[in-house]
Design an enzyme around this catalytic site. Structure first.
Site, short mmCIF file in Angstrom:
data_model
loop_
_atom_site.label_atom_id
_atom_site.label_comp_id
_atom_site.label_asym_id
_atom_site.label_seq_id
_atom_site.Cartn_x
_atom_site.Cartn_y
_atom_site.Cartn_z
N VAL A 196 0.81 -1.23 0.00
CA VAL A 196 0.00 0.00 0.00
C VAL A 196 0.84 1.27 0.00
O VAL A 196 0.67 2.15 -0.86
CB VAL A 196 -0.95 -0.01 1.23
CG1 VAL A 196 -1.75 1.27 1.29
CG2 VAL A 196 -1.88 -1.21 1.15
N SER A 237 5.08 9.30 7.20
CA SER A 237 3.80 9.21 7.90
C SER A 237 2.67 9.79 7.07
O SER A 237 2.85 10.73 6.31
CB SER A 237 3.87 9.98 9.22
OG SER A 237 2.58 9.94 9.83
N GLY A 289 -0.16 7.40 6.24
CA GLY A 289 -0.97 6.29 5.74
C GLY A 289 -1.08 6.35 4.23
O GLY A 289 -0.31 7.05 3.54
N LYS A 340 10.53 9.36 13.67
CA LYS A 340 9.26 8.72 13.26
C LYS A 340 8.73 7.82 14.37
O LYS A 340 7.52 7.78 14.62
CB LYS A 340 9.46 7.92 11.96
CG LYS A 340 8.21 7.14 11.52
CD LYS A 340 7.03 8.07 11.31
CE LYS A 340 5.79 7.46 10.70
NZ LYS A 340 5.34 6.18 11.06
N HIS A 359 7.14 10.04 16.81
CA HIS A 359 5.87 10.46 16.20
C HIS A 359 4.79 9.41 16.50
O HIS A 359 3.67 9.74 16.87
CB HIS A 359 6.06 10.63 14.68
CG HIS A 359 4.78 10.70 13.90
ND1 HIS A 359 4.01 9.59 13.63
CD2 HIS A 359 4.12 11.75 13.33
CE1 HIS A 359 2.93 9.95 12.95
NE2 HIS A 359 2.98 11.25 12.74
N ASN A 360 5.14 8.17 16.32
CA ASN A 360 4.15 7.11 16.55
C ASN A 360 3.78 6.97 18.02
O ASN A 360 2.63 6.69 18.34
CB ASN A 360 4.66 5.78 15.99
CG ASN A 360 4.54 5.72 14.48
OD1 ASN A 360 4.50 6.75 13.81
ND2 ASN A 360 4.48 4.52 13.93
N GLU A 392 1.42 9.56 18.53
CA GLU A 392 0.17 9.12 17.86
C GLU A 392 -0.63 8.20 18.80
O GLU A 392 -1.84 8.38 18.97
CB GLU A 392 0.56 8.39 16.56
CG GLU A 392 -0.53 7.67 15.82
CD GLU A 392 0.04 6.87 14.63
OE1 GLU A 392 0.71 7.46 13.77
OE2 GLU A 392 -0.20 5.64 14.56
C1 6PG Z 1 1.87 6.80 10.21
C2 6PG Z 1 1.54 5.68 11.14
C3 6PG Z 1 1.95 4.35 10.62
C4 6PG Z 1 1.70 3.22 11.61
C5 6PG Z 1 0.27 2.97 11.90
C6 6PG Z 1 -0.02 1.70 12.68
O1 6PG Z 1 2.56 7.69 10.68
O2 6PG Z 1 1.45 6.80 9.06
O3 6PG Z 1 2.20 5.88 12.34
O4 6PG Z 1 3.30 4.41 10.29
O5 6PG Z 1 2.23 2.08 11.06
O6 6PG Z 1 -0.28 4.05 12.56
O7 6PG Z 1 0.61 1.68 13.91
P1 6PG Z 1 0.19 0.58 14.99
O8 6PG Z 1 -0.20 -0.65 14.22
O9 6PG Z 1 1.37 0.33 15.85
O10 6PG Z 1 -0.99 1.15 15.71
#
Ligand code: 6PG
Length: 474
Positions: free
Chosen positions: A13, A131, A133, A185, A188-189, A192
Site C-alpha cells: 500500500v 507518515s 498512511g 518517526k 511520532h508514533n 500518535e
Molecule cells: C503513520 C503511522 C503508521 C503506523 C500505523 C499503525 O505515521 O502513518 O504511524 O506508520 O504504522 O499508525 O501503527 P500501529 O499498528 O502500531 O498502531
C-alpha cells in the site's frame, strides 16, 4: 530510453501510493516488487491516474539499469529481515555513490548497522520515516529522512515536492545523521498512540458520564476540530461517529467494533526508549498499557462479574462536561508532546548519537501530511523558535498560560472519571506529569531515605553540600 530519476522497491500500500505520488510530481520513476503482480497493478494505476511517468520492471537487473546515476532507490518493504534481504539483492547491482533509502518504520539501530555495512562499499543509506498512511503517501506525506548530508542532497530535490506542503514549506527536512530519521518517526508514533488514547478517554467520559449519543459525539468532535484541537485524528474521529453500520445492523459501526486494539510496535519502542533515556513518558506509556489491557478481552469479560465498580456520577451538566473534556484533552496533549519532544532531545544529546536535532523544525514537518498533524504543532514550533533550549514545552510562556487556565476543568474531568470508575490513564497520567513537574518539592525525599535505610544508597541534604548516610536504626 531516458532514465528514471528514482526507483522504488516494495509495492504494498505505502510503496504503491508513494511511487504514484513521486511520478505525479513529475519525476519519472521505475518500480520493482518481489512478486510481479503488484508491479503490474502499479503500472495500471499510473496509467489510469493520469498517464503518470512510471515504469514497472519484473527483473531487478532491468530496474537497476533503468535508473539515472548516481542511483536513488527508495525501499518500502516490511521492517526487519525483509529489508536486509532486499539490500542483499540490491547491493551487488549498485555502485559507489548510489543511495538506498528505507522508508519503513524501522528500528533505528538496524538503519545504523545497514548504513555502516553498505557504506563500506561506498553506497549511501538513509532511514526515512514516512507518515500519513495510504492517503498521505499518495498525496503528500510527512517525511523524516535521517542519514549523511550528501545523501540528503541527493534526495531533497525529489522529496521536497513529494511531501505535504504547509504555509512554511514542505513537510520534510533533513532530520539529522545516523538513525535519527527513524527515531523521530518512532516518537511520532508514540505521540500518535498518546493522542489516540486521549481521544478514546474523552469519548468514554462523554458517552458514559454525559450520555452522549453517536450523533452528539459526531457534533462535538466536529466542533472541536474547528478550534484549538483541530487535527487529523479529531477530524476522523468525528467521521467515525457518523458512520452507520455497513453490515446491515441498526446503528453505528463504531458500536460493533471489538474493543481490542492491535499494534505493530513502534509505540512500544518509544516507551522502551523513554525508559532507556530516563525520560518520563506517562501519557505514551498509558496509551501502550491501555492497548495491552484491551488485548485481554476474554480475561476482562471473565473478570467483570467479580467486581462492583462505583455508580457513574449522575446529574452532570452536559454542556459543562463537553467543555471540560475539551480542555482536559488539550492540556493532556500538551503534556504528551512535551514528553515526546524531550525524548527526541535526550536521544539527540546522547553522546553516542550527537544528532544535533532541531525540535522546532521537527514540529514544523508534523504540521501536515502525518497522522498527528494538528494546528497546535505550529504553536509548538513557535515555542522552540522562541527558545530552542526550552527544558520542557510546558514552561513555554504560552503553553504554561494555557495549562494554568485549563487546570480546573482538567481536574474536574479526572475527578469525575475516577469517581465514576472510568479509567483515564492518559488524562490522569498527563495531569500527574504536570503536577510532578510543577511542584518544587516532591515526596522523593522519603524514597531517598528508604533507599539509604535499607541499602546505604546515600542522600543529599537541602541545607548543606555533601553526600550523607544516616544510622537509621539506633
Ligand atoms: C503513520 C503511522 C503508521 C503506523 C500505523 C499503525 O505515521 O502513518 O504511524 O506508520 O504504522 O499508525 O501503527 P500501529 O499498528 O502500531 O498502531
Amino acid at each position: 530510453m531516458s532514465q528514471s530519476k528514482v526507483g522504488l522497491v516494495g509495492l504494498a500500500v505505502m510503496g504503491q501510493n508513494l511511487a504514484l505520488n513521486i511520478a505525479e510530481k513529475g519525476f519519472p520513476i521505475s518500480v520493482w516488487n518481489r512478486s510481479p503482480g503488484k508491479v503490474d497493478t502499479t503500472v495500471e494505476r499510473a496509467k489510469n491516474e493520469g498517464n503518470l511517468p512510471l515504469t514497472g520492471y519484473h527483473e531487478l537487473e532491468d530496474f537497476i539499469g533503468s535508473l539515472e546515476r548516481p542511483r536513488r532507490i527508495i525501499m518500502l518493504v516490511k521492517a526487519g529481515k525483509p529489508v536486509d534481504a532486499t539490500i542483499d539483492r540490491l547491493v551487488p547491482l549498485l555502485e559507489p555513490g548510489d543511495l538506498i533509502v528505507d522508508g519503513g518504520n524501522e528500528w533505528y539501530p538496524n538503519t545504523e548497522r545497514r548504513a555502516k555495512a553498505v557504506g563500506e562499499k561506498g553506497i549511501m543509506y538513509m532511514g526515512m520515516g514516512v507518515s500519513g498512511g495510504e492517503e498521505g503517501a499518495r498525496n503528500g506525506p510527512s517525511m523524516m529522512p535521517g542519514g549523511p548530508i550528501e545523501a540528503w542532497q541527493m534526495l531533497q530535490p525529489i522529496v521536497a515536492h513529494v511531501a505535504a506542503q504547509v504555509d512554511d514549506g514542505p513537510c520534510v527536512v533533513h532530520i539529522g545523521p545516523g538513525g535519527s530519521g527513524n527515531y523521530v518517526k518512532m516518537v511520532h508514533n508514540g505521540i500518535e498512540y498518546g493522542d489516540m488514547q486521549l481521544i478514546a478517554e474523552a469519548y468514554d467520559i462523554l458517552k458514559t458520564v454525559g450520555g452522549l449519543t453517536n450523533e452528539e459525539l459526531h457534533q462535538v468532535f466536529d466542533t472541536w476540530n474547528k478550534g484549538e484541537l483541530e487535527s487529523f485524528l479529531v477530524e476522523i474521529t468525528a467521521q467515525i461517529f457518523a458512520k452507520k453500520d455497513d453490515e446491515g445492523q441498526d446503528g453505528h459501526l463504531v458500536d460493533y467494533i471489538l474493543d481490542k486494539t492491535g499494534m505493530k510496535g513502534t509505540g512500544r519502542w518509544t516507551v522502551m526508549e523513554a525508559a532507556d533515556n530516563s525520560v518520563a513518558a506517562p501519557t505514551m506509556a498509558a496509551a501502550l498499557d491501555a492497548r495491552f489491557l484491551s488485548g485481554l478481552k476474554e480475561e476482562r469479560v471473565a473478570a467483570a462479574p467479580h467486581f462492583k465498580g462505583p455508580d457513574v456520577v449522575t446529574g452532570v451538566d452536559k454542556a459543562q462536561l463537553i467543555d471540560d473534556v475539551r480542555q482536559a484533552l488539550y492540556a493532556s496533549k500538551i503534556c504528551s508532546y512535551a514528553q515526546g519532544m524531550n525524548l527526541i532531545r535526550a536521544a539527540s544529546n546522547d553522546p553516542e548519537h550527537n544528532w544535533g536535532l532541531d525540535l522546532g523544525s521537527i514540529a514544523r514537518i508534523w504540521k501536515g501530511g502525518c497522522i498527528i498533524r494538528a494546528a497546535f504543532l505550529d504553536r509548538i514550533k513557535q515555542a522552540y523558535d522562541r527558545d530552542a533550549n526550552l527544558p520542557n514545552l510546558m514552561i513555554d510562556g504560552e503553553f504554561a498560560k494555557e495549562l494554568n487556565e485549563r487546570q480546573p476543568a482538567w481536574r474536574r474531568v479526572v475527578g469525575l472519571a475516577v469517581a465514576s470508575g472510568i479509567a483515564v490513564p492518559g488524562f490522569s497520567g498527563s495531569l500527574a506529569y504536570f503536577d510532578q513537574y510543577r511542584r518544587a518539592r516532591l515526596p522523593a525525599n522519603l524514597v531517598q531515605a528508604q533507599r539509604d535505610f535499607f541499602g546505604r544508597h546515600t542522600f543529599k541534604r537541602t541545607d548543606k553540600e555533601g553526600t550523607f548516610s544516616a544510622m537509621w536504626e539506633e
